[in-house]
Design an enzyme around this catalytic site. Structure first.
Site, PDB file in Angstrom:
ATOM      1  N   GLY A  56       8.411  -2.596   4.567  1.00 49.85           N
ATOM      2  CA  GLY A  56       9.700  -3.065   5.066  1.00 49.85           C
ATOM      3  C   GLY A  56       9.627  -3.378   6.544  1.00 49.85           C
ATOM      4  O   GLY A  56       8.712  -2.922   7.242  1.00 49.85           O
ATOM      5  N   CYS A  83       2.727   1.074   3.366  1.00 48.10           N
ATOM      6  CA  CYS A  83       3.120   0.575   4.691  1.00 48.10           C
ATOM      7  C   CYS A  83       4.314   1.360   5.228  1.00 48.10           C
ATOM      8  O   CYS A  83       4.186   2.522   5.583  1.00 48.10           O
ATOM      9  CB  CYS A  83       3.378  -0.926   4.619  1.00 48.10           C
ATOM     10  SG  CYS A  83       3.429  -1.723   6.248  1.00 48.10           S
ATOM     11  N   TYR A  84       5.507   0.755   5.266  1.00 51.99           N
ATOM     12  CA  TYR A  84       6.694   1.504   5.693  1.00 51.99           C
ATOM     13  C   TYR A  84       6.855   2.748   4.832  1.00 51.99           C
ATOM     14  O   TYR A  84       7.278   3.809   5.312  1.00 51.99           O
ATOM     15  CB  TYR A  84       7.940   0.626   5.585  1.00 51.99           C
ATOM     16  CG  TYR A  84       9.230   1.354   5.904  1.00 51.99           C
ATOM     17  CD1 TYR A  84       9.720   1.402   7.201  1.00 51.99           C
ATOM     18  CD2 TYR A  84       9.942   2.004   4.905  1.00 51.99           C
ATOM     19  CE1 TYR A  84      10.891   2.094   7.496  1.00 51.99           C
ATOM     20  CE2 TYR A  84      11.103   2.702   5.179  1.00 51.99           C
ATOM     21  CZ  TYR A  84      11.580   2.737   6.469  1.00 51.99           C
ATOM     22  OH  TYR A  84      12.729   3.430   6.755  1.00 51.99           O
ATOM     23  N   HIS A 170      -1.670  -2.831   2.310  1.00 58.74           N
ATOM     24  CA  HIS A 170      -0.988  -3.352   1.123  1.00 58.74           C
ATOM     25  C   HIS A 170      -1.986  -3.564  -0.023  1.00 58.74           C
ATOM     26  O   HIS A 170      -2.714  -4.561  -0.040  1.00 58.74           O
ATOM     27  CB  HIS A 170      -0.289  -4.669   1.443  1.00 58.74           C
ATOM     28  CG  HIS A 170       0.889  -4.520   2.349  1.00 58.74           C
ATOM     29  ND1 HIS A 170       2.160  -4.331   1.870  1.00 58.74           N
ATOM     30  CD2 HIS A 170       0.979  -4.513   3.704  1.00 58.74           C
ATOM     31  CE1 HIS A 170       3.006  -4.221   2.896  1.00 58.74           C
ATOM     32  NE2 HIS A 170       2.307  -4.326   4.013  1.00 58.74           N
ATOM     33  N   GLU A 172      -1.196  -4.374  -3.026  1.00 60.05           N
ATOM     34  CA  GLU A 172      -0.647  -5.342  -3.993  1.00 60.05           C
ATOM     35  C   GLU A 172      -1.043  -6.780  -3.719  1.00 60.05           C
ATOM     36  O   GLU A 172      -0.907  -7.640  -4.605  1.00 60.05           O
ATOM     37  CB  GLU A 172       0.889  -5.228  -4.034  1.00 60.05           C
ATOM     38  CG  GLU A 172       1.618  -5.736  -2.799  1.00 60.05           C
ATOM     39  CD  GLU A 172       1.769  -4.716  -1.685  1.00 60.05           C
ATOM     40  OE1 GLU A 172       2.643  -4.903  -0.826  1.00 60.05           O
ATOM     41  OE2 GLU A 172       1.005  -3.720  -1.684  1.00 60.05           O
ATOM     42  N   ASP A 229      13.323 -21.457 -18.321  1.00 58.84           N
ATOM     43  CA  ASP A 229      14.021 -20.186 -18.529  1.00 58.84           C
ATOM     44  C   ASP A 229      15.185 -20.314 -19.510  1.00 58.84           C
ATOM     45  O   ASP A 229      15.299 -19.526 -20.455  1.00 58.84           O
ATOM     46  CB  ASP A 229      14.529 -19.644 -17.188  1.00 58.84           C
ATOM     47  CG  ASP A 229      13.414 -19.459 -16.175  1.00 58.84           C
ATOM     48  OD1 ASP A 229      12.262 -19.240 -16.598  1.00 58.84           O
ATOM     49  OD2 ASP A 229      13.686 -19.556 -14.963  1.00 58.84           O
ATOM     50  N   LYS A 367       8.472 -15.125 -14.102  1.00 54.09           N
ATOM     51  CA  LYS A 367       8.313 -16.485 -14.609  1.00 54.09           C
ATOM     52  C   LYS A 367       7.101 -16.620 -15.541  1.00 54.09           C
ATOM     53  O   LYS A 367       7.193 -17.232 -16.607  1.00 54.09           O
ATOM     54  CB  LYS A 367       8.193 -17.473 -13.441  1.00 54.09           C
ATOM     55  CG  LYS A 367       7.892 -18.908 -13.844  1.00 54.09           C
ATOM     56  CD  LYS A 367       9.042 -19.573 -14.580  1.00 54.09           C
ATOM     57  CE  LYS A 367      10.149 -19.962 -13.606  1.00 54.09           C
ATOM     58  NZ  LYS A 367      11.193 -20.765 -14.277  1.00 54.09           N
TER      59      LYS A 367
END
Length: 511
Positions: A56, A83-84, A170, A172, A229, A367
């Site tokens: 964040g 991180c944060y 990070h 991810e 979608d 998606k």
């Protein structure tokens, strides 16, 4: 706390929160995002097997900085801070967090000294992605160091019982090559999850049954947009309730060139019961003089609902409105107390007095997951592979005031751009490509005559899930051809520019 086989992501305002959730699902475990200020009762009711605290932009030293209830932090729940999230854990358990001497952003190397998160990493020195200024300067009592960056900053910590772990980098993002191994260690070794999140016939069967239970013999009306979608939502719902689904395709005057005709042909091939409504004049009248992006989206969202309600009455009424809402729509619209990135017309633009209930079978999917379901349902690959197109259509690509003339200009330019991309064989390599008509005129010269024409921006991006995106490196020859064709074939345009901004800091659409 009771536990289900899912991971809860606590969003502290990170640009990567949705990416964390996506990475967890790639490992075969369902993930859900809630915002940091979600009431504790709702967090407990989620019954996750583990919690991941996102990064964040704030400092834990700020007043009203994102936090997590002490009861959860000190429960038996496995927690990973990123991180944060690491700074929050250290601060909450009595460690010291201070502003570093300089920001650490981008590629970095960390030295691993142990810890459960690194159990599947053979190397002791890892390439990682950093994005922080604050640092953990002193460990909380009962915690140990598991990694440190070459700059000297703490990069990993772990509680003595191994329940609470944290990383300053990070895992991810793709820039951390061993990131999935690290997340895997948390999800499977520490949280004890099983890889049972699979999308296919079983998911479809469960969703069909859930739709039947919610509809309970009622009538459903679906607002088809022509996109993947809403189409996948309609096909799976038709499988569930058959002729009780009535689809309405609204031409709001902001579709791409020839799109209404092409979309209706596709719907006929899918045997969907579709009513075509041309409401373009009505939408353009409602949007006349409006230039602020959020107002455009709100107006379009509300008018969509009004059109649906009117058409539903003509069809004998409906109990539920079917929408192609997907997970990023919900998160980006700021539900649950988070900040709004942009309101999606099918989330933030719904009127409070809407008379129909909502049916959103894809609400929990990303998606690429929707595309998997579409393929499993037998929808043609060329349709499933279409680039995403926003519900408000060209309204968010025609910056400034919307008029039929400006929209027609944009339609022609956009058609040329996509045509050349297809000719070059690049369409399927690009996540999304389009033109944006800017509220900027510039001086030009055509045939020795001064012009003062419109400016169009070319936008092409590559992405895995639209959470983050890189601008696509289009060949120079292609760009040259596109620019020449647009200026020659669309006389109102005399300047073509290229958008080379990634997400973040930009969003994919211009508005």
């Amino acid at each position: 706390m009771a536990k289900k086989n899912k991971i809860l992501i606590i969003d502290c305002g990170s640009q990567y929160t949705q990416l964390i959730a996506r990475r967890v699902r790639e490992l075969g475990v369902y993930s859900e995002i809630l915002f940091w200020d979600t009431p504790m009762e709702k967090l407990i009711a989620a019954e996750p097997a583990g919690i991941i605290l996102s990064g964040g932009p704030r400092s834990v030293l700020d007043k009203d900085a994102p936090t997590l209830p002490t009861e959860i932090l000190r429960s038996d729940m496995p927690i990973l801070g990123i991180c944060y999230g690491m700074q929050l854990i250290a601060h909450s358990f009595g460690g010291k967090v201070k502003r570093g001497e300089y920001a650490e952003y981008g590629h970095a190397k960390v030295n691993v000294s142990g810890g459960r998160l690194f159990a599947h990493c053979d190397e002791k020195k890892l390439d990682v992605w950093m994005s922080h200024w604050d640092e953990v300067k002193e460990l909380p009592v009962g915690f140990k160091e598991t990694a440190r960056s070459e700059s000297g900053a703490l990069a990993g910590i772990e509680s003595s019982d191994g329940r609470v772990t944290a990383l300053q980098f990070h895992p991810e993002v793709a820039h951390t090559p061993k990131g999935q191994e690290i997340l895997s260690a948390f999800i499977f070794d520490i949280c004890g999850c099983k890889a049972d999140w699979q999308l296919g016939s079983e998911w479809i069967d469960r969703e069909i049954q859930a739709i039947r239970e919610k509809v309970k013999g009622g009538r459903v009306i679906c607002g088809l947009s022509g996109g993947v979608d809403s189409t996948v939502s309609a096909v799976i719902t038709q499988r569930a309730i058959g002729d009780d689904l009535h689809c309405i395709f609204v031409d709001h005057g902001m579709l791409r060139k020839n799109e209404a005709k092409e979309v209706m042909e596709t719907y006929k091939s899918l045997n969907l019961n579709v009513h075509h409504v041309d409401a373009s004049d009505r939408f353009l009248k409602a949007l006349a003089g409006v230039t602020e992006p959020e107002r455009k989206r709100k107006i379009i969202g509300e008018l969509f609902i009004r059109v649906f309600e009117e058409e539903a009455r003509k069809l004998g009424g409906a109990d539920l409105l079917l929408q192609g809402t997907i997970y990023p729509d919900v998160v980006e619209s700021g539900h649950g107390g988070g900040g709004v990135i942009k309101s999606h017309h099918n989330v933030g633009g719904l009127p409070e007095d809407m008379k129909m209930g909502l049916l959103e079978p894809l609400r929990d999917l990303f998606k690429d997951e929707v595309r998997k379901i579409g393929h499993a349902l037998g929808i043609a690959s060329h349709f499933i592979g279409r680039h995403p197109f926003p519900g408000p259509g060209l309204a968010v690509r025609c910056l400034g005031e919307l008029t039929k003339e400006r929209l027609d200009i944009l339609r022609e330019a956009d058609a040329i751009f996509i045509e050349e991309i297809r000719k070059a064989g690049l369409y399927d390599d690009i996540w999304q490509a389009f033109c944006a008509l800017l509220p900027v005129r510039s001086v030009g010269v055509v045939g020795d005559v001064r012009t003062y024409g419109e400016t169009v921006a070319l936008r092409a991006i590559s992405s895995l899930d639209a959470m983050t995106a890189e601008w696509f490196r289009l060949p120079y020859d292609l760009l040259d051809t596109v620019a020449r064709r647009i200026c020659n074939e669309v006389p109102q345009i005399n300047r073509v520019v290229l958008d080379v901004t990634s997400k973040p800091p930009a969003t994919i659409e211009w508005e």
